[in-house]
Write a protein that holds these residues in place. Structure first.
Motif: not given
Length: 273
Positions: A95-105
């Motif tokens: 979930x932290x990795x997915x949050x990282x993807x959302x943050x990056x975009x």
């Protein structure tokens, strides 16, 4: 003799003897842990006399150091190698990795708007800009929490502090923009410079924590930590901020990779003691 007393020796004498035997073989702690399949932190704590290992762990070290076991010594049960991250940890890291993807975009889109607004003060910012900022803030906090968890599981206090510090600084920067309802630096260039420098400073302890994770999690952590330090310096100098935006993008992607790497189980294991 050492091989007759090592299994029953108490700390801190046990740790000193193991360290002496290792040094006599010209072997580093990293080389010893690779051959023993034991976490480097475990070896460090054993040699420092902080913990008393199980007989199986001592026997494993003795075999690697070519210390002959007593013939009449019964073999104890062999503990199962334990992964650094549990199944629950891996779900949180995912979930932290997915949050990282959302943050990056979302942050990439945010940066494009900020550059446009600061270059043209007459341009109107979109009505959803505050919502965009909120998404960036929440996703970044969730993303950074993943590394707090990594630091917690590997006993890396610097990484834990760095993750919390970078959360707080970014919360302050993004919070200021949300509170004002606009890009603060667009009207007050000096406040914008302060935000850039503060962001650069926030990356320093976090990046150092990544570098220090090399011993327990591998050289890729060191390489990515160094990239983070380079990015931090670019933002602190202000004049290299534009270049720093590109290295930051690479740094963020690399950090996302680290989290998903652990989810896939690509980490070292530690033997219980």
């Amino acid at each position: 003799m050492v091989n007759q007393t090592l299994l029953t020796m108490k700390q801190p004498e046990l740790g000193k003897v193991i360290q002496q035997q290792r040094l006599s073989k010209g072997m580093t702690q990293e080389e010893l842990v690779e051959r023993c399949n034991i976490n480097v932190r475990t070896i460090q704590r054993i040699e420092a006399g902080e913990v008393t290992p199980r007989a199986f762990t001592v026997k494993t070290i003795m075999e690697v150091l070519d210390i002959q076991l007593p013939a009449n010594e019964p073999e104890g049960p062999q503990p199962t190698a334990k992964p650094i991250f549990s199944a629950v940890d891996k779900r949180q890291l995912w979930w932290a990795g997915m949050a990282g993807v959302i943050y990056f975009l979302s942050s990439s889109y945010e940066v494009l708007w900020e550059i446009a607004l600061m270059a043209n003060t007459e341009m109107q910012q979109p009505g959803y800009y505050t919502l965009l900022k909120t998404v960036v803030l929440i996703s970044y906090v969730a993303f950074a929490y993943g590394f707090y968890l990594v630091g917690q599981r590997t006993d890396n206090k610097v990484l834990q502090f760095g993750a919390v510090f970078v959360m707080l600084v970014n919360a302050g920067i993004i919070g200021a923009d949300i509170y004002s309802g606009k890009v603060v630096g667009a009207e007050d260039i000096w406040f914008g410079v302060l935000e850039v420098v503060a962001f650069g400073i926030s990356l320093i302890p976090f990046s150092i924590g990544l570098v220090l994770s090399k011993k327990s999690l591998g050289q890729h952590y060191q390489a990515i930590g160094i990239l983070g330090l380079i990015t931090a310096i670019m933002f602190i100098t202000v004049v290299l901020t534009l270049l720093g935006v590109f290295t930051l993008a690479a740094f963020d992607i690399a950090c996302i990779y680290l989290l998903f790497r652990h989810v896939q189980g690509k980490e070292e294991v530690r033997v219980g003691f």
